[in-house]
Design an enzyme around this catalytic site. Structure first.
Site, short mmCIF file in Angstrom:
data_model
loop_
_atom_site.label_atom_id
_atom_site.label_comp_id
_atom_site.label_asym_id
_atom_site.label_seq_id
_atom_site.Cartn_x
_atom_site.Cartn_y
_atom_site.Cartn_z
N HIS A 1 -3.13 1.15 -0.63
CA HIS A 1 -4.04 0.74 0.32
C HIS A 1 -3.22 0.11 1.47
CE1 HIS A 1 -7.95 0.10 -2.34
NE2 HIS A 1 -7.06 1.17 -2.72
N GLU B 1 -3.90 -2.30 3.52
CA GLU B 1 -3.83 -3.77 3.52
C GLU B 1 -2.83 -4.19 2.65
OE1 GLU B 1 -8.01 -2.42 4.08
OE2 GLU B 1 -6.58 -1.65 2.65
N CYS C 1 -10.48 -4.85 0.00
CA CYS C 1 -11.18 -4.83 -1.35
C CYS C 1 -10.61 -5.85 -2.11
CB CYS C 1 -10.84 -3.39 -2.20
SG CYS C 1 -9.01 -3.58 -2.68
N CYS D 1 -6.72 -6.11 -2.59
CA CYS D 1 -5.98 -6.31 -1.37
C CYS D 1 -6.34 -7.87 -0.90
CB CYS D 1 -6.38 -5.41 -0.26
SG CYS D 1 -5.87 -3.64 -0.47
#
Length: 141
Positions: A55, A57, A85, A88
């Site tokens: 991801h 992030e 999420c 993250c």
């Protein structure tokens, strides 16, 4: 939110579009330092990188923890196309970044996804407290 915030957030959305065009889920993020310079841009690469944790992030949080002094991290802002999420979010909490600005909330994202998300994985516990506490006890004091 000011004009700079909006400009950086629009760039995060553009990075999300680039991720989607590249065959990945549509998420993008960038990190802006205390002086306003863009330090890093990332796109989701979970499909093309064959890595469920890729991801943007998380990649930025990891980079920031490795490359920024704590005072610089605390004055930096991550702009991201969607609310981070839980995975993250945990990394961001440990990274020392000072601020996260996102476009879509997790609830808004859920309305745009057919399934609304991944199925929950059953978890059991806590268990074996007396044994599990041994390596942890005293570590945080």
């Amino acid at each position: 939110m000011n004009q700079d915030d909006e400009r950086h957030l629009r760039r995060a959305i553009a990075l999300a579009a680039e991720a989607r065009a590249g065959g990945n889920p549509p998420f993008g993020s960038l990190l802006v330092g205390p002086d306003g310079d863009v330090l890093l841009e990332e796109r989701n690469t979970t499909i093309t990188g064959d890595d469920i944790t890729a991801h943007p992030e998380l990649k930025i949080a990891r980079w920031a923890a490795q490359h920024l002094a704590p005072d610089a991290a605390a004055k930096s802002t991550m702009y991201t196309s969607c609310e981070p999420c839980p995975m993250c979010g945990g990394a961001l909490a440990r990274s020392g970044l000072g601020r996260v600005v996102f476009a879509l909330s997790g609830d808004q994202l859920s309305t745009l996804k057919p399934s609304g998300g991944f199925p929950p994985v059953p978890q059991e516990g806590p268990a074996l407290f007396d044994e599990a506490r041994v390596p942890v006890d005293g570590y945080y004091t």
